[in-house]
Write an enzyme that holds these catalytic residues in place. Structure first.
Site, PDB file in Angstrom:
ATOM      1  N   GLY A  87      27.013  36.399  46.678  1.00  0.00           N
ATOM      2  CA  GLY A  87      28.319  36.537  46.046  1.00  0.00           C
ATOM      3  C   GLY A  87      29.381  35.925  46.914  1.00  0.00           C
ATOM      4  N   ASP A  91      42.959  46.761  45.399  1.00  0.00           N
ATOM      5  CA  ASP A  91      42.367  45.646  44.653  1.00  0.00           C
ATOM      6  C   ASP A  91      41.232  46.160  43.767  1.00  0.00           C
ATOM      7  OD1 ASP A  91      42.050  43.063  43.775  1.00  0.00           O
ATOM      8  OD2 ASP A  91      40.845  42.420  45.491  1.00  0.00           O
TER       9      ASP A  91
END
Ligand SMILES: *[C@@H]1O[C@H](CO)[C@@H](O)[C@H](O)[C@H]1NC(C)=O
Ligand SMILES: *[C@@H]1O[C@H](CO)[C@@H](O)[C@H](O)[C@H]1NC(C)=O
Ligand SMILES: *[C@@H]1O[C@H](CO)[C@@H](O)[C@H](O)[C@H]1NC(C)=O
Ligand SMILES: *[C@@H]1O[C@H](CO)[C@@H](O)[C@H](O)[C@H]1NC(C)=O
Ligand SMILES: *[C@@H]1O[C@H](CO)[C@@H](O)[C@H](O)[C@H]1NC(C)=O
Ligand SMILES: *[C@@H]1O[C@H](CO)[C@@H](O)[C@H](O)[C@H]1NC(C)=O
Length: 814
Positions: A505, A626
């Site tokens: 990722g 976030d």
């Protein structure tokens, strides 16, 4: 009976007669030979939706003949006759000339525009149809000699077409206005590309700026979100020996709509909202930097979530030439292109190459691709395999489900590839060596208890230490909860020296690698990007780690170890088998189905518990900052694990300058944070609300807050159940309880996304609302109260918040 039907017939006759009489008088929707239409007169289509007449756009004083929507107060012109021949005063007149053409004359009776048609026919009437189409015919036949739908301006209405008439060679395209006040043809065009697979392209001059991706039988591959309104406005693409065209229709009762290419090159769809008496934009493309045509170059792959790396990467088997390591990532991309690692081996009818799958993409430009709709994907693969010039292939039609059918093959560069929700698979030809490399790392499911991972790491460490006979670091013992500090060498060892094939990722601030421990167990190794780590962030890293390790809750991902050596900052986590939430809720039907409603409700509860814990359950008040579905990982039992808590703070905060990316992802940022940078616990509550609504609707909110306005609209009209993801198996009548749970959950989500921070509940009350089904919950309100005081947090708990990072760090690890 007989009498009433006779009466009805008479009434109908009378009605038809009266319409005809209006027409003959030059009022209504028709202008006939011998009549004229001067500035101030109008034609109005039957039903009243469209008006034809003279108007001045925006602040301009020039006069244009055009067709506009009757409803809106401002003149929204959908067609303009004299685009580049404006009249300077109100003396224009529309009449039929002696040759039988419909012409627009200026004050000195010169022709400034005319409805040209060929052949000796003579026009006798012009009529503005219900659809907004102005047609010119000879009076006795319905066959039009000319129609405005064949000469589009910047607007595509239902029943219009874009594309090509293969018989006459005529092309239908949209051309933007030059500015909001000037309908003259501007810089941008929107066409239907007819080579390869049909797709819509915006051009600036001769340069492509944005493409929707090819038509896949249902919609344009790069804009799956249009399926949300395909029921109201069915899309259709037609490929026949006569034409290659695209258009849409409007279902009965659907609101007015229009598709426009705006003077800034944006393709937009607007819908008339009768309740607010305004147009609402329901689609806009390009949507994000990855929609910029060819942004990442040939064989590049654009990831809209990878802001800090300039969004660009390469497809598997390729990498950027030699990026200068010291420069910021955004510049890294410019001037370098993706290079193939290992040459293909294909010649003389033999090959050892194979194919790698690039999943979930908007397919590349098909301009030079070859297409065959009549074969299966298996045959497509065989053909591509057998032809050395074939570099990639994909299914051309997804209507049949599964992997799709039909065949599109690329023989030159792969251009304008990006990741997109519900995207398709692209099969890329790669050398055998690349593919073998890939296979070495099968996915091994794991759920390792913290204790055992620590022990494993210590064992690895011990072995390594004995081998090297060097002291490489110290494990902090000061804190009962201390997490092991491991050396870079160990991490390099378990990740194959951060090999690209171990990459699982890439986020804005970090790259995540899979690490294999000696017994085959798997860990996630998160290597922070030094280029975006703030100076302060580097200093505070150790303190951050210490706080993070103190946070232990079932819904937070566990930090197992970390590394802080030289310039490297690395965090080691449990490996999560089921990837992240966004992968499932925005994925294809199968991925979505893996999260049934009960599981989704559990997930939402789990996430709420985790955030509530961050917000105070641990003793600290930690703001995540976030929260988004990409940061919610799923373990092998589909339990949510919030990741990245605290790390957002390490980055960018002291870098936010004029053109810096804001840390919080658009679509999840609370309005007060986006506007004023006020970061409070209530910002997390807002992001949680968005995640909740996305999880239940399967739709992304996006920077334009599309999902939220949709949800508020449904809420206000008592249709909130329609928000639920329609790709899921519909709720049966026998599950009223589940449905009421889901709608209650949506209501809680709406409470969380209210404009005013103090209207939003705290996370602990969200948890109690979610867990009890009996308690009464407030009705969310869409609009903020008028007084701006609402933006000042009045809640006393705000004062107690501490940011995760405490600058007065005393630990020095350098
Ligand atoms: C326009 O039509 C009106 C009647 O509808 C007529 O009086 C006028 O003379 C016409 N103007 C021209 C220039 O033909
Ligand atoms: C448009 O006109 C209507 C009716 O005259 C009025 O109620 C409405 O407020 C106007 N809308 C705008 C945006 O000016
Ligand atoms: C109109 O066109 C049709 C065929 O398109 C023709 O049959 C008819 O005679 C024409 N009428 C007039 C008045 O020109
Ligand atoms: C064109 O698009 C821009 C960017 O989204 C927008 O700000 C502007 O309002 C649009 N202009 C028109 C005339 O719709
Ligand atoms: C298609 O081929 C033409 C001519 O070789 C080339 O200019 C163009 O860039 C190619 N388009 C794509 C998308 O590769
Ligand atoms: C191989 O593919 C290229 C490009 O699509 C095509 O021009 C060529 O005819 C193909 N060759 C064979 C033998 O099919």
């Amino acid at each position: 009976m007989r009498a009433t039907s006779l009466l009805r017939l008479l009434l109908i006759c009378f009605y038809l007669l009266s319409i005809h009489t209006f027409g003959a008088a030059g009022v209504g929707d028709k202008l006939e030979k011998g009549q004229n239409l001067t500035d101030g007169d109008t034609l109005v289509s039957a039903g009243g939706s469209f008006t034809l007449g003279f108007f001045s756009p925006g602040v301009s004083t020039k006069r244009y003949l055009g067709v506009w929507f009757s409803v809106s107060n401002a003149t929204i012109a959908c067609w303009v006759a004299n685009r580049d021949q404006p009249l300077v005063d109100k003396s224009g007149m529309l009449v039929f000339n002696d040759l039988g053409s419909l012409v627009l004359l200026d004050g000195s009776r010169r022709t400034v525009w005319s409805s040209d048609f060929s052949g000796g026919a003579s026009a006798a009437a012009a009529q503005l149809l219900v659809s907004g189409n102005l047609v010119v015919h000879n009076g006795s036949s319905d066959v039009s000699l000319w129609q405005s739908f064949d000469h589009p301006s910047d607007t595509l209405l239902p029943d219009m077409k874009l594309g090509k008439n293969r018989w006459t060679g005529a092309e239908w395209q949209l051309t933007s206005w030059r500015s909001a006040d000037d309908p003259a043809p501007g810089d941008y065009r929107r066409t239907l590309e007819t080579k390869g697979l049909p797709e819509l392209v915006v051009w600036r001059g001769n340069v492509k700026t944005y493409r929707t991706g090819p038509w896949n039988g249902l919609y344009f591959n790069g804009v799956p979100e249009v399926s949300a309104y395909a029921g109201k406005y069915p899309l259709r693409a037609t490929t026949s020996p006569w034409e290659v065209t695209y258009g849409y229709t409007a279902a009965p009762g659907a609101p007015l709509t229009r598709v426009v290419v705006n003077h800034t090159g944006k393709a937009e769809r607007w819908e008339w909202d009768a309740s607010s008496w305004a147009w609402t934009r329901i689609f806009q493309g390009p949507r994000d930097p990855c929609d910029e045509y060819g942004r990442c170059g040939p064989f590049g792959l654009c990831d809209p979530e990878a802001a800090s790396s300039g969004f660009c990467g390469c497809v598997e088997g390729f990498s950027f030439g030699s990026p200068p390591a010291a420069t910021p990532p955004a510049q890294e991309v410019k001037g370098t292109t993706c290079q193939r690692h290992a040459a293909l081996d294909c010649a003389g009818g033999t090959t050892t190459d194979g194919f790698a799958v690039v999943r979930g993409v908007k397919l590349p430009d098909t301009q030079n691709a070859s297409v065959d709709m009549g074969v299966t994907l298996e045959e497509c693969r065989a053909r591509c395999f057998a032809n050395c010039s074939c570099l990639a292939y994909a299914a051309a039609d997804i209507r049949g489900g599964g992997d799709g059918s039909g065949c599109v093959m690329w023989a030159d560069a792969i251009v304008d590839l990006r990741l997109v929700d519900m995207g398709q698979n692209l099969y890329l030809r790669l050398s055998k060596s690349e593919l073998d490399d890939h296979k070495r790392f099968p996915v091994i499911p794991v759920a390792i208890p913290l204790a055992s991972i620590v022990i494993i790491l210590l064992v690895v460490f011990a072995i390594w230490w004995r081998r090297k006979r060097t002291i490489i670091g110290a494990i902090p013992q000061s804190h009962a909860m201390a997490v092991p500090l491991v050396s870079l060498a160990i991490i390099k060892d378990v990740t194959g020296n951060f090999s690209e094939s171990n990459m699982i990722g890439q986020g804005g601030f970090s790259i995540v690698y899979k690490g294999q421990l000696p017994e085959g167990r798997t860990i996630a190794v998160k290597r922070l990007k030094q280029s975006v780590l703030t100076t302060k962030g580097k200093k505070d890293f150790a303190r951050e780690v210490e706080v993070m390790v103190g946070l232990r809750q079932g819904s937070l991902v566990r930090l197992l170890a970390y590394c802080n050596e030289g310039k490297e900052r690395i965090l080691i986590y449990e490996y999560m088998q089921n990837k992240s939430l966004n992968f499932h809720i925005f994925g294809n039907v199968n991925l979505r189905a893996s999260l049934n409603w009960a599981r989704r409700l559990e997930l939402i509860q789990g996430i709420a518990h985790g955030i509530a814990y961050l917000h105070g359950g641990s003793g600290d008040n930690v703001i995540h900052r976030d929260l988004k579905p990409g940061n919610i990982l799923l373990d092998d039992e589909w339990k949510p694990k919030i990741a990245d808590f605290g790390t957002a703070k390490l980055f960018a905060v002291d870098q936010i300058g004029p053109d810096q990316t804001i840390v919080v992802s658009p679509g999840y940022a609370a309005p007060e944070y986006a506007r004023q940078g006020n970061m409070t616990l209530k910002c997390d509550v807002y992001s949680f609300g968005v995640i909740l609504l996305e999880t239940l609707s399967g739709r992304r909110n996006g920077g334009m807050q599309g999902l939220l306005s949709h949800a508020w609209g449904l809420w206000e009209t008592n249709m909130i159940a329609e928000l639920l993801d329609t790709t899921m198996v519909p709720l049966s009548e026998s599950e009223p309880e589940l449905l009421s749970k889901l709608t209650r959950c949506i209501q809680i989500g709406l409470l969380c996304v209210q404009e005013t921070p103090c209207d939003r509940p705290t996370m602990s009350s969200v948890v109690s609302m979610l867990t009890s089904t009996a308690s009464q919950i407030d009705r969310p309100r869409r609009r903020p109260p008028l007084d701006r005081e609402g933006f000042v947090p009045s809640d006393s708990s705000h004062g107690l918040e501490t940011e995760l990072l405490i600058p007065t760090t005393t630990i020095d690890l350098t």
